[in-house]
Design an enzyme around this catalytic site. Structure first.
Site, PDB file in Angstrom:
ATOM      1  N   GLY A 119    -118.091  20.085  26.845  1.00 11.99           N
ATOM      2  CA  GLY A 119    -118.503  21.129  26.054  1.00 11.99           C
ATOM      3  C   GLY A 119    -117.930  22.509  26.603  1.00 11.99           C
ATOM      4  N   CYS A 120    -117.912  23.565  25.617  1.00 14.07           N
ATOM      5  CA  CYS A 120    -117.476  24.756  25.880  1.00 14.07           C
ATOM      6  C   CYS A 120    -118.383  25.521  27.088  1.00 14.07           C
ATOM      7  CB  CYS A 120    -117.560  25.569  24.784  1.00 14.07           C
ATOM      8  SG  CYS A 120    -118.944  25.775  23.859  1.00 14.07           S
ATOM      9  N   TYR A 121    -119.608  25.463  26.895  1.00 17.45           N
ATOM     10  CA  TYR A 121    -120.349  26.118  28.103  1.00 17.45           C
ATOM     11  C   TYR A 121    -120.207  25.362  29.367  1.00 17.45           C
ATOM     12  CZ  TYR A 121    -123.167  29.212  24.910  1.00 17.45           C
ATOM     13  OH  TYR A 121    -123.534  30.158  23.961  1.00 17.45           O
ATOM     14  N   ALA A 122    -120.244  23.952  28.841  1.00 18.30           N
ATOM     15  CA  ALA A 122    -120.056  23.229  30.132  1.00 18.30           C
ATOM     16  C   ALA A 122    -118.719  23.366  30.949  1.00 18.30           C
ATOM     17  CB  ALA A 122    -119.986  21.502  29.829  1.00 18.30           C
ATOM     18  N   SER A 123    -117.800  23.637  30.327  1.00 18.58           N
ATOM     19  CA  SER A 123    -116.363  24.042  30.820  1.00 18.58           C
ATOM     20  C   SER A 123    -116.492  25.064  32.191  1.00 18.58           C
ATOM     21  CB  SER A 123    -115.299  24.334  29.726  1.00 18.58           C
ATOM     22  OG  SER A 123    -115.003  22.993  29.110  1.00 18.58           O
TER      23      SER A 123
END
Length: 319
Positions: A119-123
């Site tokens: 995921g983008c935030y997770a990255s």
């Protein structure tokens, strides 16, 4: 001449699917399999294209992504899947598609037929926290807090239509915090991939610009395994990401990069780059990761994983 890889994008009309398609322009090593517009949701058409492909991208809601995987025929040993949904990110049968985390991650991506794109935030979060847990700097039971701000494109086509429509609500002109109940869909992968004992407190914010994001993790030095300095944290992260093309640890404090001390979130829009900043003092350290939520946080990461799975230069089509 080597035959082009056959590629199918299931869910190609969504934001991530369209961006992946854009990144294929000019590539002679790929053949894009398509379905006629009026038949693109037809299960049998999708099944045929998935099983015909060498690599299928899933740019779908979770349930539809699981359905797509179930369409793979039992004797099909050639189709590889890259899933951009949340459906398989913490599954033990899937590889997590963040090659810069370690050479083990990159090798697993290279040899796997099932890769889940982060995921983008997770990255952004994992880029900051994973190396510190691995190095023994941050204890696994550290009470982690994470703040993230993203452009509205990360919320999908419906949000884009609202934000770019002529009757945009006044409140949409300001930053808006959401997922207040601490149930954001990225939390499970943020915890698992970093090896944390507890889920982090996560405060995502969507703002009135198209794409780009900054994800920040504050550290209280007194809560680390020993009193690390800004310089030591910077060195640990720099060594972890040494030699990486897309992930760069910037100078301590961002003194040369950040104009007037501001950290804008949209400067890497349109790229597959990620920049990590380490700032702070003797008592508190802030680590911040800047990336494009549609690039390294979505389509760029997916294409990078595809390149690795194809056995070619992972930067192909991304620089």
């Amino acid at each position: 001449m080597k035959k082009p890889f056959k590629i199918f994008i299931d869910g190609g009309e969504g934001t991530t699917g369209l961006k992946i398609h854009e990144r294929f322009r000019g590539r002679q090593d790929l053949e894009l399999l398509q379905i006629e517009e009026e038949k693109r949701k037809d299960p049998e058409q999708r099944r045929r294209r998935i099983n015909e492909s060498d690599i299928t991208f899933l740019c779908l809601p979770d349930a539809a992504a699981r359905e797509a995987v179930s369409m793979i025929e039992k004797d099909n040993d050639h189709t590889k899947i890259i899933d951009a949904s949340t459906a398989h990110r913490i599954s033990p049968d899937w590889v997590y598609g963040f090659p810069e985390l370690s050479e083990e991650h990159r090798e697993k991506i290279r040899t796997s037929s099932r890769v889940a794109v982060p995921g983008c935030y997770a990255s952004g979060f994992i880029s900051c926290v994973y190396p510190l847990v691995r190095a023994g700097v941050m204890p696994r039971d550290y009470p982690v807090t994470c703040h993230g701000i993203s452009g509205y494109s990360g919320a999908g086509k419906k949000m884009i239509a609202v934000m770019e429509g002529g009757d945009k609500p006044r409140e949409c002109e300001s930053p808006r915090q959401y997922a207040l109940g601490q149930s954001h869909k990225h939390l499970p992968e943020m915890q698992k991939i970093c090896g944390l004992s507890y889920k982090p407190m996560f405060n995502p914010i969507v703002d009135d610009y198209y794409s780009g994001m900054v994800v920040s993790v504050p550290l209280h030095v007194r809560c680390l395994t020993k009193p690390y300095t800004v310089e030591e944290i910077h060195r640990i992260l720099s060594e972890h990401y040494a030699g990486q093309t897309f992930v760069k640890v910037m100078e301590p404090g961002g003194t040369e990069t950040l104009k007037d001390g501001f950290l804008p979130a949209n400067t890497l829009a349109g790229t597959n780059l990620m920049q990590i900043f380490v700032c702070g003092n003797e008592e508190q350290i802030l680590i911040a990761s800047r990336l494009d939520n549609l690039g390294k946080g979505a389509s760029g990461a997916a294409v990078q994983c595809m390149n690795i799975m194809m056995g070619i230069d992972e930067t192909t089509g991304l620089l």
